[in-house]
Motif scaffolding. Structure first.
Motif, mmCIF file in Angstrom:
data_model
loop_
_atom_site.group_PDB
_atom_site.id
_atom_site.type_symbol
_atom_site.label_atom_id
_atom_site.label_comp_id
_atom_site.label_asym_id
_atom_site.label_seq_id
_atom_site.Cartn_x
_atom_site.Cartn_y
_atom_site.Cartn_z
ATOM 1 N N ALA A 10 44.796 74.544 26.474
ATOM 2 C CA ALA A 10 45.324 73.436 27.272
ATOM 3 C C ALA A 10 46.853 73.384 27.242
ATOM 4 O O ALA A 10 47.480 72.978 28.225
ATOM 5 C CB ALA A 10 44.737 72.114 26.789
ATOM 6 N N ASP A 32 38.512 71.146 32.562
ATOM 7 C CA ASP A 32 38.671 71.103 31.114
ATOM 8 C C ASP A 32 37.436 71.710 30.469
ATOM 9 O O ASP A 32 36.298 71.413 30.879
ATOM 10 C CB ASP A 32 38.837 69.668 30.617
ATOM 11 C CG ASP A 32 40.112 69.031 31.125
ATOM 12 O OD1 ASP A 32 41.099 69.762 31.343
ATOM 13 O OD2 ASP A 32 40.129 67.799 31.309
ATOM 14 N N GLN A 34 35.873 73.376 26.458
ATOM 15 C CA GLN A 34 36.052 73.474 25.012
ATOM 16 C C GLN A 34 35.801 74.921 24.620
ATOM 17 O O GLN A 34 34.700 75.430 24.822
ATOM 18 C CB GLN A 34 35.076 72.545 24.295
ATOM 19 C CG GLN A 34 35.358 72.335 22.841
ATOM 20 C CD GLN A 34 36.623 71.536 22.603
ATOM 21 O OE1 GLN A 34 37.000 70.700 23.393
ATOM 22 N NE2 GLN A 34 37.280 71.803 21.515
ATOM 23 N N SER A 55 37.394 75.176 17.309
ATOM 24 C CA SER A 55 37.287 74.816 18.712
ATOM 25 C C SER A 55 38.674 74.468 19.247
ATOM 26 O O SER A 55 39.544 74.022 18.507
ATOM 27 C CB SER A 55 36.318 73.650 18.924
ATOM 28 O OG SER A 55 36.810 72.489 18.291
ATOM 29 N N ASP A 57 40.900 72.906 22.785
ATOM 30 C CA ASP A 57 40.941 72.301 24.111
ATOM 31 C C ASP A 57 41.479 73.363 25.051
ATOM 32 O O ASP A 57 42.578 73.886 24.866
ATOM 33 C CB ASP A 57 41.846 71.069 24.118
ATOM 34 C CG ASP A 57 41.277 69.936 23.292
ATOM 35 O OD1 ASP A 57 40.039 69.839 23.185
ATOM 36 O OD2 ASP A 57 42.066 69.140 22.753
ATOM 37 N N SER A 58 40.683 73.697 26.053
ATOM 38 C CA SER A 58 41.009 74.804 26.940
ATOM 39 C C SER A 58 40.867 74.386 28.391
ATOM 40 O O SER A 58 40.383 73.309 28.699
ATOM 41 C CB SER A 58 40.079 75.995 26.657
ATOM 42 O OG SER A 58 40.179 76.402 25.318
ATOM 43 N N LYS A 59 41.289 75.287 29.278
ATOM 44 C CA LYS A 59 41.180 75.074 30.712
ATOM 45 C C LYS A 59 40.555 76.315 31.342
ATOM 46 O O LYS A 59 40.806 77.432 30.899
ATOM 47 C CB LYS A 59 42.554 74.856 31.354
ATOM 48 C CG LYS A 59 43.330 73.655 30.863
ATOM 49 C CD LYS A 59 42.815 72.354 31.395
ATOM 50 C CE LYS A 59 43.198 72.160 32.847
ATOM 51 N NZ LYS A 59 42.883 70.823 33.357
#
Length: 102
Positions: A10, A32, A34, A55, A57-59
């Protein structure tokens, strides 16, 4: 037509958006997600009480675009990744689209 898929942490959201812009891919979507990573540790102390984060927070970004723009954004991603010192580089994949309805 190709389907471009890009994933990143993210924190790189503005950078990825800039990569789309400089690659002249003006239409794309994002979501968004995970991201998960399992750490292999031979020693339990290496991962005691989740010492390593598992883990992120990713996009996820995707776009239907032409092959020439794919080549441009791949080159731009390679340059970006080479300049960042991170284990979480931007990742990209391209899929052929066999059939579609517009």
């Amino acid at each position: 037509m190709k389907l471009l898929l890009i994933t990143s942490i993210a924190e790189f959201e503005k950078d990825v958006c800039n990569l789309f812009k400089t690659s002249e891919i003006v239409v794309y979507s994002s979501s968004d997600i995970q991201g998960h990573k399992f750490f292999n540790g031979n020693n339990i102390q290496d991962n005691w009480f989740s010492a390593h984060r598992d883990s992120f927070d990713s996009k996820l970004y995707f776009s239907f675009t032409s092959e020439d723009k794919i080549e441009t954004i791949f080159k731009n991603i390679e340059v970006f990744n080479s300049q960042k010192k991170t284990e979480n580089s931007i990742k990209a994949v391209v899929l052929d689209i066999e059939k579609f309805i517009n």
